[in-house]
Design a protein around this motif. Structure first.
Motif, PDB file in Angstrom:
ATOM      1  N   LYS A  20     -16.353  19.195 -26.147  1.00  0.00           N
ATOM      2  CA  LYS A  20     -17.737  19.494 -26.529  1.00  0.00           C
ATOM      3  C   LYS A  20     -18.083  20.937 -26.195  1.00  0.00           C
ATOM      4  O   LYS A  20     -18.729  21.623 -26.980  1.00  0.00           O
ATOM      5  N   TRP A  23     -16.157  23.180 -28.700  1.00  0.00           N
ATOM      6  CA  TRP A  23     -16.212  22.932 -30.133  1.00  0.00           C
ATOM      7  C   TRP A  23     -17.501  22.282 -30.611  1.00  0.00           C
ATOM      8  O   TRP A  23     -17.833  22.393 -31.791  1.00  0.00           O
ATOM      9  N   GLY A  24     -18.237  21.624 -29.741  1.00  0.00           N
ATOM     10  CA  GLY A  24     -19.392  20.855 -30.187  1.00  0.00           C
ATOM     11  C   GLY A  24     -20.730  21.394 -29.748  1.00  0.00           C
ATOM     12  O   GLY A  24     -21.638  20.628 -29.445  1.00  0.00           O
TER      13      GLY A  24
END
Length: 155
Positions: A20, A23-24
């Motif tokens: 996360k 990338w999130g």
């Protein structure tokens, strides 16, 4: 007996937090580098899921390459409609030109994706598990005439 039909492993919270963070995040929405932690995804979800994300990221990057030619064509179309100058002929020429751009783009994108697939297959030791194009084909493995770094079967 017979109650458990299937089971799924639970996610690792620490690894999910790392993914996360990498990338999130919402801050990455406007990041046009389209960088993805493909190797991390492969280690967590497996190579099949990692290839899906690699393809999606690659396709997004490839589509941005069509943005400039599309905007140029759009500008010519708007100019043609505003000036009312040979609308049909100009639109046909623009359509033909953009079709040629898409053909060249598709071939370049295909070749680039083939390179990226080969890279991931080599990095993840998947070369033995990739089936040949035609499993029944038998031939002699020789150096390719088009690419001296590659081999191909010839019968």
């Amino acid at each position: 007996e017979g109650f458990v039909v299937d089971w799924y492993p639970v996610h690792n919270r620490r690894r999910m937090t790392e993914l996360k963070h990498m990338w999130g995040r919402w801050g990455l929405v406007f990041d046009l580098s389209f960088a993805q932690p493909i190797h991390h995804l492969r280690h967590y979800f497996g190579s099949r899921v990692a290839f899906v994300f690699a393809w999606t990221g690659f396709y997004a990057k490839a589509l941005t390459a069509l943005l400039l030619p599309a905007l140029v064509c759009l500008g010519f179309m708007i100019g043609t409609w505003a000036l009312d100058y040979h609308k049909n002929l100009t639109l046909e020429i623009l359509q033909l030109g953009f079709a040629a751009v898409i053909i060249v783009w598709a071939r370049m994108a295909y070749l680039r994706w083939a390179q990226e697939c080969k890279y991931f297959c080599t990095a993840w030791n998947l070369t033995d598990s990739v089936p040949p194009t035609r499993p029944g084909y038998r031939g002699e493995l020789v150096v390719s005439e088009l690419n001296a770094n590659d081999t191909e079967l010839r019968g």
